[in-house]
Write an enzyme that holds these catalytic residues in place. Structure first.
Site, PDB file in Angstrom:
ATOM      1  N   GLU A  26     101.342 -17.095 -61.495  1.00 26.06           N
ATOM      2  CA  GLU A  26     100.844 -16.209 -60.419  1.00 26.06           C
ATOM      3  C   GLU A  26     101.605 -14.880 -60.409  1.00 26.06           C
ATOM      4  O   GLU A  26     102.661 -14.767 -61.054  1.00 26.06           O
ATOM      5  CB  GLU A  26     100.981 -16.923 -59.068  1.00 26.06           C
ATOM      6  CG  GLU A  26     102.391 -17.378 -58.746  1.00 26.06           C
ATOM      7  CD  GLU A  26     102.946 -16.786 -57.468  1.00 26.06           C
ATOM      8  OE1 GLU A  26     102.480 -15.719 -57.031  1.00 26.06           O
ATOM      9  OE2 GLU A  26     103.880 -17.387 -56.914  1.00 26.06           O
ATOM     10  N   LYS A  87      98.455  -8.122 -51.653  1.00 24.80           N
ATOM     11  CA  LYS A  87      98.770  -9.536 -51.837  1.00 24.80           C
ATOM     12  C   LYS A  87      97.451 -10.284 -51.682  1.00 24.80           C
ATOM     13  O   LYS A  87      96.908 -10.379 -50.578  1.00 24.80           O
ATOM     14  CB  LYS A  87      99.794  -9.974 -50.786  1.00 24.80           C
ATOM     15  CG  LYS A  87     100.117 -11.459 -50.826  1.00 24.80           C
ATOM     16  CD  LYS A  87     101.126 -11.830 -49.747  1.00 24.80           C
ATOM     17  CE  LYS A  87     101.105 -13.320 -49.474  1.00 24.80           C
ATOM     18  NZ  LYS A  87     101.861 -13.684 -48.283  1.00 24.80           N
ATOM     19  N   VAL A 107      99.242 -18.096 -55.071  1.00 25.36           N
ATOM     20  CA  VAL A 107      98.885 -19.374 -55.699  1.00 25.36           C
ATOM     21  C   VAL A 107      97.409 -19.674 -55.427  1.00 25.36           C
ATOM     22  O   VAL A 107      96.673 -20.090 -56.331  1.00 25.36           O
ATOM     23  CB  VAL A 107      99.797 -20.514 -55.186  1.00 25.36           C
ATOM     24  CG1 VAL A 107      99.276 -21.878 -55.612  1.00 25.36           C
ATOM     25  CG2 VAL A 107     101.231 -20.305 -55.680  1.00 25.36           C
ATOM     26  N   ASP A 139      98.840 -20.813 -38.819  1.00 24.02           N
ATOM     27  CA  ASP A 139      99.152 -20.226 -40.125  1.00 24.02           C
ATOM     28  C   ASP A 139      99.394 -21.328 -41.157  1.00 24.02           C
ATOM     29  O   ASP A 139     100.471 -21.922 -41.224  1.00 24.02           O
ATOM     30  CB  ASP A 139     100.375 -19.302 -40.021  1.00 24.02           C
ATOM     31  CG  ASP A 139     100.558 -18.461 -41.284  1.00 24.02           C
ATOM     32  OD1 ASP A 139      99.866 -18.734 -42.283  1.00 24.02           O
ATOM     33  OD2 ASP A 139     101.391 -17.537 -41.263  1.00 24.02           O
ATOM     34  N   SER A 141      98.805 -21.849 -45.267  1.00 26.70           N
ATOM     35  CA  SER A 141      98.476 -21.093 -46.479  1.00 26.70           C
ATOM     36  C   SER A 141      97.208 -21.621 -47.141  1.00 26.70           C
ATOM     37  O   SER A 141      97.006 -22.839 -47.243  1.00 26.70           O
ATOM     38  CB  SER A 141      99.631 -21.178 -47.473  1.00 26.70           C
ATOM     39  OG  SER A 141      99.281 -20.506 -48.661  1.00 26.70           O
ATOM     40  N   ALA A 142      96.393 -20.681 -47.617  1.00 25.40           N
ATOM     41  CA  ALA A 142      95.193 -21.054 -48.383  1.00 25.40           C
ATOM     42  C   ALA A 142      95.569 -21.724 -49.704  1.00 25.40           C
ATOM     43  O   ALA A 142      94.711 -22.326 -50.353  1.00 25.40           O
ATOM     44  CB  ALA A 142      94.337 -19.823 -48.644  1.00 25.40           C
ATOM     45  N   ASP A 143      96.835 -21.639 -50.089  1.00 25.30           N
ATOM     46  CA  ASP A 143      97.277 -22.333 -51.315  1.00 25.30           C
ATOM     47  C   ASP A 143      96.873 -23.811 -51.255  1.00 25.30           C
ATOM     48  O   ASP A 143      96.441 -24.388 -52.261  1.00 25.30           O
ATOM     49  CB  ASP A 143      98.811 -22.282 -51.471  1.00 25.30           C
ATOM     50  CG  ASP A 143      99.340 -20.891 -51.776  1.00 25.30           C
ATOM     51  OD1 ASP A 143      98.546 -19.934 -51.834  1.00 25.30           O
ATOM     52  OD2 ASP A 143     100.579 -20.766 -51.932  1.00 25.30           O
ATOM     53  N   LYS A 160     109.241 -23.794 -49.368  1.00 30.66           N
ATOM     54  CA  LYS A 160     110.438 -23.215 -48.746  1.00 30.66           C
ATOM     55  C   LYS A 160     110.680 -23.784 -47.360  1.00 30.66           C
ATOM     56  O   LYS A 160     109.738 -24.131 -46.657  1.00 30.66           O
ATOM     57  CB  LYS A 160     110.274 -21.701 -48.628  1.00 30.66           C
ATOM     58  CG  LYS A 160     110.528 -20.981 -49.913  1.00 30.66           C
ATOM     59  CD  LYS A 160     110.143 -19.530 -49.800  1.00 30.66           C
ATOM     60  CE  LYS A 160     108.659 -19.358 -49.582  1.00 30.66           C
ATOM     61  NZ  LYS A 160     107.834 -19.576 -50.738  1.00 30.66           N
TER      62      LYS A 160
HETATM   63  N1  PSU Z   1     107.068 -18.566 -52.820  1.00 27.73           N
HETATM   64  C1  PSU Z   1     107.992 -17.744 -53.360  1.00 27.73           C
HETATM   65  N2  PSU Z   1     107.722 -16.480 -53.619  1.00 27.73           N
HETATM   66  C2  PSU Z   1     106.476 -16.007 -53.385  1.00 27.73           C
HETATM   67  C3  PSU Z   1     105.485 -16.881 -52.859  1.00 27.73           C
HETATM   68  C4  PSU Z   1     105.824 -18.155 -52.587  1.00 27.73           C
HETATM   69  O1  PSU Z   1     109.104 -18.140 -53.572  1.00 27.73           O
HETATM   70  O2  PSU Z   1     106.246 -14.836 -53.647  1.00 27.73           O
HETATM   71  C5  PSU Z   1     104.086 -16.388 -52.685  1.00 27.73           C
HETATM   72  C6  PSU Z   1     103.139 -17.245 -53.546  1.00 27.73           C
HETATM   73  O3  PSU Z   1     102.291 -16.368 -54.271  1.00 27.73           O
HETATM   74  C7  PSU Z   1     102.344 -18.019 -52.533  1.00 27.73           C
HETATM   75  C8  PSU Z   1     102.329 -17.073 -51.373  1.00 27.73           C
HETATM   76  O4  PSU Z   1     101.056 -18.363 -52.986  1.00 27.73           O
HETATM   77  O5  PSU Z   1     103.645 -16.529 -51.355  1.00 27.73           O
HETATM   78  C9  PSU Z   1     101.989 -17.744 -50.085  1.00 27.73           C
HETATM   79  O6  PSU Z   1     101.734 -16.783 -49.134  1.00 27.73           O
HETATM   80  P1  PSU Z   1     101.128 -17.197 -47.726  1.00 27.73           P
HETATM   81  O7  PSU Z   1     102.198 -17.991 -47.070  1.00 27.73           O
HETATM   82  O8  PSU Z   1     100.839 -15.892 -47.044  1.00 27.73           O
HETATM   83  O9  PSU Z   1      99.889 -17.983 -48.013  1.00 27.73           O
HETATM   84 MN    MN Z   2      99.474 -17.409 -43.963  1.00 25.80          MN
END
Ligand code: PSU
Ligand code: MN
Length: 306
Positions: A26, A87, A107, A139, A141-143, A160
């Site tokens: 990614e 992003k 992701v 909130d 994540s769509a991941d 994390k």
């Molecule tokens: N974890 C990391 N560094 C990052 C991300 C996750 O250590 O940059 C990024 C990944 O691309 C992940 C995204 O898909 O953050 C998730 O963002 P959000 O929580 O907004 O869905």
């Molecule tokens: Mn989010």
């Protein structure tokens, strides 16, 4: 039709055509996850780790509205230092493509693009998940959805500790996503090896991982899998440091009212300053470690397919 949107780098296209191992990577981690120049250095380094372990790397992004599968050095530089790179989650893809814009794929978006290109293994640092306080903010994540939906296995160092790891694991169960720890009973917490949450499966070898995945897809069960690979012990952030930096960053996030897309990049960069760069060092190590496992798994999957 799909080919109008996808632009696959020649070495990646060639490997895919021959059924050789390809590992998707990614790019949000480059544009929004790490500072310059470590982001560009890491992106290059992990491509070479993939090659050393037998897989052709395909870093994914959206450039000029094309879904890029594999980037050259200039493109990686641009993602690491350029302006106006969104992003991009999966829902942003239609807008970026229609308007010929640039985006770094999370992701979620990367898993989508990988599936379109026919790549079945992706490596990242940590997956997005259910955020702390999601009962109020919603909130999530769509991941998680995209891993549930697309036939792509995602190698990560867990999630994390800025996230609610227990709820993230529950949500993955709801989506029917198998979660395996690689040689561990504990779901790792990104900067640290242990989160306090058990992992549903402890898988001891790459061959076994490949066997489970192959079986899943042969049964016609769509969707991916999460492979949680703990950071090597010698590179782990001291757990107390990880915890206090995380709580400080979370408190600042709340105070400043930062939410949505901006939350993860803000937390990562605050944790980096609070730990005086130690978290970045860990982040670089764990991504390399995941890319190595991802490449070995891609090799195993290409064997199983032949
Ligand atoms: N974890 C990391 N560094 C990052 C991300 C996750 O250590 O940059 C990024 C990944 O691309 C992940 C995204 O898909 O953050 C998730 O963002 P959000 O929580 O907004 O869905
Ligand atoms: Mn989010």
């Amino acid at each position: 039709m799909l080919n109008d949107y996808l632009q696959i780098k020649p070495d990646v296209a060639d490997a895919l055509k021959r059924g050789q191992p390809v590992l998707a990577l990614e790019s949000t981690i480059i544009s929004h996850g790490m500072p310059y120049p470590q982001n560009v250095e890491t992106a290059r380094k992990v491509e070479s780790i993939a090659r050393q372990n037998g897989a052709i790397p395909a870093t994914l992004a959206i450039l000029g509205g094309k879904l890029k599968v594999g980037l050259n050095d200039d493109e990686i530089d641009f993602l690491g230092s350029g302006e106006g790179i969104l992003k991009a989650s999966s829902r942003d893809l239609p807008y970026l493509v229609a308007n010929k814009l640039n985006g770094a794929s999370t992701v979620a978006a990367s898993v989508r693009i990988a599936a379109m290109a026919g790549i079945n293994v992706l490596a990242t640092g940590g997956i997005g998940g259910v955020h702390r306080g999601a009962d109020k903010t919603f909130d999530i994540s769509a991941d998680l959805q995209e891993i549930g939906r697309n036939n792509v296995a995602v190698v990560c160092a867990g999630a994390k500790s800025i996230l609610d790891i227990g709820l993230t694991l529950e949500y993955l169960e709801t989506l029917g996503v198998p979660v395996a720890g690689y040689q561990t009973d504990q779901f790792p917490a990104f900067f640290t090896r242990k989160s306090g949450f058990e992992v549903p499966l402890n898988v001891g070898s790459v061959v076994e991982l490949g066997h489970i995945l192959k079986t899943k897809w042969q049964m016609g069960m769509t969707g991916g899998m999460v492979l949680a690979n703990p950071i090597p012990k010698e590179h782990e952030l001291p757990p107390e440091m990880a915890k206090s930096a995380t709580f400080q960053a979370l408190a600042e996030l709340e105070q400043l009212g930062i939410c949505g897309k901006a939350a993860t990049p803000f937390l990562l960069s605050r944790i980096e300053s609070i730990t005086k760069g130690e978290s970045l060092r860990c982040n670089i190590e764990l991504v390399g470690n995941n890319v190595k496992l991802g490449a070995l798994l891609a090799v195993e999957m290409s064997r199983s397919h032949s």
